[in-house]
Design an enzyme around this catalytic site. Structure first.
Site, mmCIF file in Angstrom:
data_model
loop_
_atom_site.group_PDB
_atom_site.id
_atom_site.type_symbol
_atom_site.label_atom_id
_atom_site.label_comp_id
_atom_site.label_asym_id
_atom_site.label_seq_id
_atom_site.Cartn_x
_atom_site.Cartn_y
_atom_site.Cartn_z
ATOM 1 N N GLN A 83 17.908 -4.186 -28.940
ATOM 2 C CA GLN A 83 17.267 -3.080 -29.434
ATOM 3 C C GLN A 83 16.028 -3.489 -29.880
ATOM 4 O O GLN A 83 15.847 -4.164 -30.745
ATOM 5 C CB GLN A 83 18.064 -2.536 -30.755
ATOM 6 C CG GLN A 83 17.438 -1.435 -31.384
ATOM 7 C CD GLN A 83 18.114 -0.910 -32.650
ATOM 8 O OE1 GLN A 83 18.934 -1.919 -33.339
ATOM 9 N NE2 GLN A 83 18.166 0.365 -32.952
ATOM 10 N N GLY A 84 15.011 -2.885 -29.409
ATOM 11 C CA GLY A 84 13.598 -3.336 -29.597
ATOM 12 C C GLY A 84 12.821 -2.258 -30.554
ATOM 13 O O GLY A 84 12.023 -1.506 -29.889
ATOM 14 N N TYR A 85 13.240 -2.194 -31.709
ATOM 15 C CA TYR A 85 12.782 -1.240 -32.434
ATOM 16 C C TYR A 85 11.417 -1.752 -33.567
ATOM 17 O O TYR A 85 10.360 -1.387 -33.485
ATOM 18 C CB TYR A 85 13.794 -0.372 -33.614
ATOM 19 C CG TYR A 85 14.359 0.848 -32.780
ATOM 20 C CD1 TYR A 85 14.648 0.925 -31.418
ATOM 21 C CD2 TYR A 85 14.867 1.864 -33.514
ATOM 22 C CE1 TYR A 85 15.290 1.910 -30.756
ATOM 23 C CE2 TYR A 85 15.650 3.096 -33.012
ATOM 24 C CZ TYR A 85 15.654 2.971 -31.711
ATOM 25 O OH TYR A 85 16.229 4.313 -30.948
ATOM 26 N N SER A 86 12.275 -2.847 -34.326
ATOM 27 C CA SER A 86 11.240 -3.214 -35.366
ATOM 28 C C SER A 86 10.183 -4.242 -34.858
ATOM 29 O O SER A 86 10.481 -4.953 -33.944
ATOM 30 C CB SER A 86 12.011 -4.062 -36.441
ATOM 31 O OG SER A 86 13.427 -3.360 -37.237
ATOM 32 N N GLU A 145 23.823 4.445 -34.539
ATOM 33 C CA GLU A 145 23.735 2.797 -35.135
ATOM 34 C C GLU A 145 24.287 2.726 -36.247
ATOM 35 O O GLU A 145 24.854 2.229 -36.809
ATOM 36 C CB GLU A 145 22.262 2.550 -34.855
ATOM 37 C CG GLU A 145 22.223 1.082 -35.523
ATOM 38 C CD GLU A 145 20.807 0.295 -35.655
ATOM 39 O OE1 GLU A 145 20.078 1.263 -35.171
ATOM 40 O OE2 GLU A 145 20.675 -0.703 -35.921
ATOM 41 N N ASN A 148 19.081 0.157 -47.199
ATOM 42 C CA ASN A 148 19.940 1.161 -48.094
ATOM 43 C C ASN A 148 18.889 2.190 -48.916
ATOM 44 O O ASN A 148 19.354 3.372 -48.830
ATOM 45 C CB ASN A 148 20.674 0.462 -49.406
ATOM 46 C CG ASN A 148 22.001 -0.158 -48.868
ATOM 47 O OD1 ASN A 148 22.442 -0.092 -47.632
ATOM 48 N ND2 ASN A 148 22.860 -0.422 -49.906
ATOM 49 N N GLU A 149 17.730 1.663 -49.255
ATOM 50 C CA GLU A 149 16.716 2.417 -49.852
ATOM 51 C C GLU A 149 16.351 3.794 -48.777
ATOM 52 O O GLU A 149 16.356 4.931 -49.279
ATOM 53 C CB GLU A 149 15.588 1.716 -50.423
ATOM 54 C CG GLU A 149 15.997 1.006 -51.442
ATOM 55 C CD GLU A 149 16.703 -0.387 -51.090
ATOM 56 O OE1 GLU A 149 16.429 -0.612 -49.956
ATOM 57 O OE2 GLU A 149 17.150 -1.052 -51.825
HETATM 58 C C1 LIG Z 1 20.418 -9.028 -39.288
HETATM 59 C C2 LIG Z 1 19.644 -8.180 -38.897
HETATM 60 C C3 LIG Z 1 19.434 -7.907 -37.633
HETATM 61 C C4 LIG Z 1 18.563 -6.885 -37.032
HETATM 62 N N1 LIG Z 1 18.347 -6.387 -35.683
HETATM 63 C C5 LIG Z 1 17.611 -5.647 -35.493
HETATM 64 C C6 LIG Z 1 17.618 -5.378 -34.128
HETATM 65 O O1 LIG Z 1 18.475 -5.704 -33.277
HETATM 66 N N2 LIG Z 1 16.454 -4.423 -33.667
HETATM 67 C C7 LIG Z 1 15.707 -3.894 -34.222
HETATM 68 O O2 LIG Z 1 14.644 -3.355 -33.901
HETATM 69 N N3 LIG Z 1 15.586 -4.474 -35.667
HETATM 70 C C8 LIG Z 1 16.630 -5.282 -36.130
HETATM 71 N N4 LIG Z 1 16.617 -5.461 -37.380
HETATM 72 C C9 LIG Z 1 15.280 -5.117 -38.450
HETATM 73 C C10 LIG Z 1 15.779 -3.866 -39.402
HETATM 74 O O3 LIG Z 1 15.915 -2.847 -38.788
HETATM 75 C C11 LIG Z 1 14.594 -4.098 -40.634
HETATM 76 O O4 LIG Z 1 14.592 -5.250 -41.007
HETATM 77 C C12 LIG Z 1 14.722 -2.921 -41.501
HETATM 78 O O5 LIG Z 1 14.395 -1.816 -41.089
HETATM 79 C C13 LIG Z 1 13.957 -3.083 -42.501
HETATM 80 O O6 LIG Z 1 12.563 -3.132 -42.156
HETATM 81 P P1 LIG Z 1 11.760 -4.500 -42.764
HETATM 82 O O7 LIG Z 1 12.530 -5.821 -42.494
HETATM 83 O O8 LIG Z 1 10.333 -4.649 -42.222
HETATM 84 O O9 LIG Z 1 11.636 -4.475 -44.405
HETATM 85 P P2 LIG Z 1 10.691 -3.254 -45.149
HETATM 86 O O10 LIG Z 1 10.575 -2.169 -44.251
HETATM 87 O O11 LIG Z 1 9.286 -4.122 -45.236
HETATM 88 O O12 LIG Z 1 11.117 -3.009 -46.385
HETATM 89 C C14 LIG Z 1 10.783 -3.982 -47.601
HETATM 90 C C15 LIG Z 1 11.585 -3.111 -48.600
HETATM 91 O O13 LIG Z 1 10.834 -1.998 -49.109
HETATM 92 C C16 LIG Z 1 11.987 -1.094 -49.280
HETATM 93 N N5 LIG Z 1 11.351 0.306 -48.772
HETATM 94 C C17 LIG Z 1 10.478 0.448 -47.565
HETATM 95 N N6 LIG Z 1 10.242 1.772 -47.392
HETATM 96 C C18 LIG Z 1 10.507 2.321 -48.513
HETATM 97 C C19 LIG Z 1 10.820 3.782 -48.747
HETATM 98 N N7 LIG Z 1 10.025 4.722 -48.226
HETATM 99 N N8 LIG Z 1 11.547 4.029 -50.141
HETATM 100 C C20 LIG Z 1 12.189 3.090 -50.674
HETATM 101 N N9 LIG Z 1 12.211 1.856 -50.480
HETATM 102 C C21 LIG Z 1 11.517 1.377 -49.262
HETATM 103 C C22 LIG Z 1 13.121 -1.413 -48.230
HETATM 104 O O14 LIG Z 1 14.395 -0.849 -48.638
HETATM 105 C C23 LIG Z 1 12.993 -3.034 -48.601
HETATM 106 O O15 LIG Z 1 13.912 -3.107 -49.750
HETATM 107 C C24 LIG Z 1 17.038 -6.279 -37.875
HETATM 108 C C25 LIG Z 1 17.417 -6.741 -39.382
HETATM 109 C C26 LIG Z 1 18.272 -7.802 -39.970
HETATM 110 C C27 LIG Z 1 18.230 -8.220 -41.013
#
Ligand SMILES: Cc1cc2nc3c(=O)[nH]c(=O)nc-3n(C[C@H](O)[C@H](O)[C@H](O)COP(=O)(O)OP(=O)(O)OC[C@H]3O[C@@H](n4cnc5c(N)ncnc54)[C@H](O)[C@@H]3O)c2cc1C
Length: 397
Positions: A128-131, A246, A383-384
């Site tokens: 999955q290429g989202y993040s 998902e 979770n948030e």
């Molecule tokens: C083990 C693992 C596997 C993963 N696999 C995939 C994958 O296969 N493909 C893919 O695309 N991605 C994947 N991800 C990425 C995952 O979707 C992101 O890590 C996640 O969406 C959070 O984004 P971030 O890491 O950039 O954190 P950030 O978005 O930078 O968040 C940092 C903190 O800020 C808080 N925050 C951010 N915005 C808000 C808001 N609006 N309100 C309240 N709090 C907020 C968050 O809750 C968090 O605590 C994976 C992540 C992990 C850890």
């Protein structure tokens, strides 16, 4: 439990048990038992996948016309429960649980005809290429640049945290095809081959020592425009649709089984005054976790019911995601506490120590699982962020 099912469902349960008995060998069981991470390794995953495909039982949640089993809700519940009780490997969700349902809902007939059978057979393994490095929770800010040139897109940029990108042969991917309007408006949804020239996969190794996720780099990668799902610049609605699948993925049966295992383990561990299960603090937390698990199972059943009516999981999947993530973490905390010092990764042991070197059942995986499950409240949307979705779309706040 046994007597509460109608006779035809009891027969079906017995049929599942017979099948699992013959199909699951010790190697598959051991791989699942000792799996330290969130997902099982590719080799065992795909072996079990192919066995289920040969049996015709690979996609219980898909509509029958696309290769689903056509089971009713009770049959699907029984399948999920019996496979977990038997310790069967858990399958990777990227193809069967995400890409497949997304294609069924949004793919063209050519895309469905080509990709769905390959997902079912295990020929294609998806990531999955989202993040992206600066786009996780705020996914719509993604920047991976996609320039439409004739009948191809040219991709430049990077994706991060991509689970199993190092073994996948396909990726479903969100790209930035226009940055002139609102962020959500210039996103396109593409399907691509991981062996396309210009793709590099760099591993990211967790603190637990496991390698599940990666950073993927794109350097002038050519993707045919025919691999686009939905319209140019209109991939956001497809992306959100997929996320519901998902986040609505089930897991309560596996969690029940893990909890039962901890209960058995705790009753065998001697502490002052009896077994660990006699400790009020431990037992209270175990019982509270069991009650919370009921809530997860109920939500899962509602989502299963929606799927069986041909609907998508809906924003309630965010409730499921949070409950499941929190519960998974609580369970690993209880497991860690139960196995105690045996969970230490490099446990020093010398002859004469009054401690067995290997520790009780579950010692080897307690520590890496504890670490890896920290990620479950981040992966798939934090979770948030799920709470924000529930507040807005479920509670209407
Ligand atoms: C083990 C693992 C596997 C993963 N696999 C995939 C994958 O296969 N493909 C893919 O695309 N991605 C994947 N991800 C990425 C995952 O979707 C992101 O890590 C996640 O969406 C959070 O984004 P971030 O890491 O950039 O954190 P950030 O978005 O930078 O968040 C940092 C903190 O800020 C808080 N925050 C951010 N915005 C808000 C808001 N609006 N309100 C309240 N709090 C907020 C968050 O809750 C968090 O605590 C994976 C992540 C992990 C850890």
């Amino acid at each position: 439990m046994k007597d509460t099912f109608a006779p035809e469902h009891q027969h079906f349960r017995d049929e599942i048990r017979r099948f699992l008995d013959s199909a699951l060998d010790e190697e598959l069981l051991e791989a699942q038992r000792n799996c330290p991470g969130i997902f099982l390794d590719y080799e065992h995953n795909i072996r079990w996948h192919r066995i289920l495909h040969r049996k015709g039982w690979i996609a219980p949640s898909w509509p029958k016309e696309y290769g689903g089993t056509g089971w009713d809700l009770t049959q699907r519940y029984l399948w999920s429960r019996e496979t977990t009780l038997a310790g069967a490997p858990s399958l990777a969700p990227m193809g069967l649980g995400m890409c497949g349902p997304m294609l069924i809902g949004h793919g063209s007939s050519e895309q469905k005809d080509y990709y769905l059978p390959r997902i079912l057979s295990g020929e294609d393994y998806w990531c999955q290429g989202y993040s992206e490095p600066a786009s996780g929770s705020d996914l719509a800010s993604l920047k991976l640049n996609a320039r439409l040139q004739g009948d191809h897109y040219i991709l430049n940029g990077s994706k991060i945290w991509t689970t199993h990108a190092h073994v996948a042969n396909r990726m479903f991917c969100l790209v930035r095809s226009d940055d002139s309007g609102k962020p959500q408006q210039g996103i396109t949804f593409l399907l691509l081959d991981m062996d396309s020239p210009g793709i590099t996969v760099d591993p990211i190794v967790f603190a637990s020592g496991t390698h599940e996720v990666n950073q993927v780099f794109f350097d002038d990668v050519k993707v045919p425009a025919a691999n686009r799902v939905g319209k140019h610049n209109e991939g956001w609605s497809v992306a959100k649709y997929l996320l519901e699948f998902e986040r609505g993925g089930g897991g309560s049966a596996a969690q029940q089984s893990a909890l039962d295992r901890i209960r058995r383990l705790a009753s065998s561990i001697r502490v002052e005054g009896g077994s660990l299960l006699d400790s009020t603090d431990f037992k209270t937390r175990l019982d509270r976790t069991s009650i919370e698990l009921e809530a997860v199972a109920q939500t899962e059943l509602r989502i299963m019911a929606a799927l069986s009516r041909g609907q998508n999981p809906g924003p309630e999947s965010s409730i499921m995601k949070n409950l499941g993530a929190n519960l998974g973490q609580q369970i690993t905390e209880l497991a860690l506490e139960a196995v105690g010092m045996h969970a230490l990764p490099y446990q020093p042991w010398t002859p004469g120590d009054n401690v067995e070197p290997l520790g009780p059942d579950g010692s080897a995986t307690a520590f890496p699982r504890y670490f890896n499950l920290r990620a479950s409240s981040i992966a798939g949307g934090t979770n948030e962020v799920q709470k924000n979705i529930v507040a807005k779309l479920v509670l209407g706040l």
